[in-house]
Design an enzyme around this catalytic site. Structure first.
Site: not given
Length: 87
Positions: A37-38
């Site tokens: 994810c980020m």
């Protein structure tokens, strides 16, 4: 596979977990899979914890401990942790 999830404690993660778990399992059968994810702290960790719980019949606490040992920045938001407990 891309799954759009907000890193928000109120985001409903549960409907996405079955397809994520299947994707990880399929990827592992083919060799490997990369879950991210980020920031690599919350959403991806919640998904991996859910996978470990389903695939290895682990408790949420045991799966979280394993992930945190391997990935020191793991810190899923509390809403995700509470949802994953019910997988």
């Amino acid at each position: 596979m891309v799954v759009k999830m907000d890193d928000d404690p109120d985001f409903d993660l549960l409907p996405h977990l079955p397809k994520c778990v299947r994707f990880i399992e399929d990827g592992r059968r083919q060799g490997c899979v990369f879950v991210h994810c980020m920031a690599g702290k919350s959403r991806s960790v919640a998904v991996v914890v859910a996978y470990l719980m389903v695939a290895y019949n682990m408790t949420c606490e045991a799966a979280m401990h394993l992930v945190k040992r391997r990935h020191g920045v793991a810190a899923p938001n509390e809403g995700f942790v509470e949802q994953v407990r019910h997988v």
